[in-house]
Design an enzyme around this catalytic site. Structure first.
Site, PDB file in Angstrom:
ATOM      1  N   HIS A  67       0.868  -1.336   0.069  1.00 40.89           N
ATOM      2  CA  HIS A  67       0.058   0.190  -0.050  1.00 40.89           C
ATOM      3  C   HIS A  67       1.051   1.363  -0.037  1.00 40.89           C
ATOM      4  CE1 HIS A  67      -3.149  -3.010   0.790  1.00 40.89           C
ATOM      5  NE2 HIS A  67      -4.107  -1.789   0.665  1.00 40.89           N
ATOM      6  N   PRO A  68       0.546   2.230  -0.933  1.00 45.23           N
ATOM      7  CA  PRO A  68       1.089   3.365  -1.032  1.00 45.23           C
ATOM      8  C   PRO A  68       1.035   4.136   0.469  1.00 45.23           C
ATOM      9  CG  PRO A  68      -0.890   3.635  -2.024  1.00 45.23           C
ATOM     10  CD  PRO A  68      -0.568   2.265  -1.830  1.00 45.23           C
ATOM     11  N   SER A  84      -6.235   4.037  -5.734  1.00 45.63           N
ATOM     12  CA  SER A  84      -6.026   4.663  -4.593  1.00 45.63           C
ATOM     13  C   SER A  84      -5.903   6.258  -4.674  1.00 45.63           C
ATOM     14  CB  SER A  84      -4.339   4.136  -4.352  1.00 45.63           C
ATOM     15  OG  SER A  84      -3.772   4.882  -3.333  1.00 45.63           O
ATOM     16  N   VAL A 120      -2.216   1.989   7.266  1.00 49.03           N
ATOM     17  CA  VAL A 120      -3.060   1.499   6.402  1.00 49.03           C
ATOM     18  C   VAL A 120      -4.714   1.966   6.802  1.00 49.03           C
ATOM     19  CG1 VAL A 120      -4.276  -0.130   4.642  1.00 49.03           C
ATOM     20  CG2 VAL A 120      -1.842  -0.024   4.835  1.00 49.03           C
ATOM     21  N   ALA A 123      -9.262   5.126   3.329  1.00 51.28           N
ATOM     22  CA  ALA A 123      -9.449   6.607   3.103  1.00 51.28           C
ATOM     23  C   ALA A 123     -10.745   7.023   2.746  1.00 51.28           C
ATOM     24  CB  ALA A 123      -8.391   7.029   2.276  1.00 51.28           C
TER      25      ALA A 123
HETATM   26  N1  LIG Z   1      -1.865   3.660   3.255  1.00 48.20           N
HETATM   27  C1  LIG Z   1      -3.059   3.568   2.737  1.00 48.20           C
HETATM   28  O1  LIG Z   1      -3.975   3.311   3.670  1.00 48.20           O
HETATM   29  N2  LIG Z   1      -3.445   3.418   1.551  1.00 48.20           N
HETATM   30  C2  LIG Z   1      -4.640   3.241   1.285  1.00 48.20           C
HETATM   31  N3  LIG Z   1      -6.035   3.539   1.715  1.00 48.20           N
HETATM   32  C3  LIG Z   1      -6.760   3.731   0.879  1.00 48.20           C
HETATM   33  O2  LIG Z   1      -8.095   3.877   1.154  1.00 48.20           O
HETATM   34  N4  LIG Z   1      -6.382   3.460  -0.487  1.00 48.20           N
HETATM   35  C4  LIG Z   1      -4.992   3.100  -0.421  1.00 48.20           C
HETATM   36  O3  LIG Z   1      -4.116   3.216  -1.113  1.00 48.20           O
END
Ligand SMILES: NC(=O)N[C@H]1NC(=O)NC1=O
Length: 176
Positions: A67-68, A84, A120, A123
């Site tokens: 994950h970024p 993302s 993570v 979001a």
């Molecule tokens: N670091 C992280 O939470 N990355 C993620 N979260 C999200 O909702 N999309 C992502 O790429």
């Protein structure tokens, strides 16, 4: 998309459509294709979750490491995956003030130093202020707790991505 379409997909098509439901982990989607026929879309998700749960700790950490960072290098350089990018945009992370970006970068760095994987969170289900609060609070956790929390968030992200595909169709319309 209906179940018949889902179950008639060859693995290439299945990967085109579902390959990024777990960020940058198409191998999981590729493995789950073997579990057809599915009796529901929930079952696809369930198979993905079972696969993740079957992994050792290092495998789960590996998923988190794919994950970024939130508002990190890939956002600045425009190299995030399409999913993302949209998730981070919806959380307001593409419009941070320089001070907010600096604070988030510092917290992300501290988090990675402590746990060895990135923070993570789903979001889309949050916003920039809540993300900052949650990151600050989760920095205090033990590594075993954070692994569980991070993986729980990966599953939420997966669920939202599947819902999106069902609502809008393939993220790559020309390929479906
Ligand atoms: N670091 C992280 O939470 N990355 C993620 N979260 C999200 O909702 N999309 C992502 O790429």
């Amino acid at each position: 998309m209906d179940l018949e379409t889902l179950n008639s997909m060859n693995y290439e098509k299945f990967l085109d459509v579902f390959g990024n439901i777990i960020e940058k982990c198409p191998v999981i989607t590729a493995a789950v294709w073997s579990r057809r026929p599915f009796s529901s879309f929930c079952e696809v998700e369930g198979e993905v979750y079972d696969f993740i749960e079957s992994l050792p700790v290092s495998g789960k950490e590996g998923i988190l490491r794919c994950h970024p960072d939130l508002a990190g290098r890939e956002l600045s350089s425009g190299t995030l995956t399409m999913e993302s990018q949209e998730e981070q945009r919806q959380a307001g992370l593409t419009s941070l003030s320089p001070e907010q970006r600096e604070r988030l970068t510092l917290l992300n760095t501290q988090y990675k130093q402590k746990f060895g994987f990135p923070f993570v969170i789903a979001a889309k289900m949050s916003d920039k202020d809540k993300i900052m609060e949650e990151l600050t609070a989760r920095l205090q956790n033990d590594p075993s707790v954070e692994l569980l929390k991070g993986i729980a968030e990966v599953k939420k992200i997966c669920h939202l991505r599947v819902q999106d595909i069902l609502r809008k169709g393939s993220p790559f319309p020309t390929k479906l």
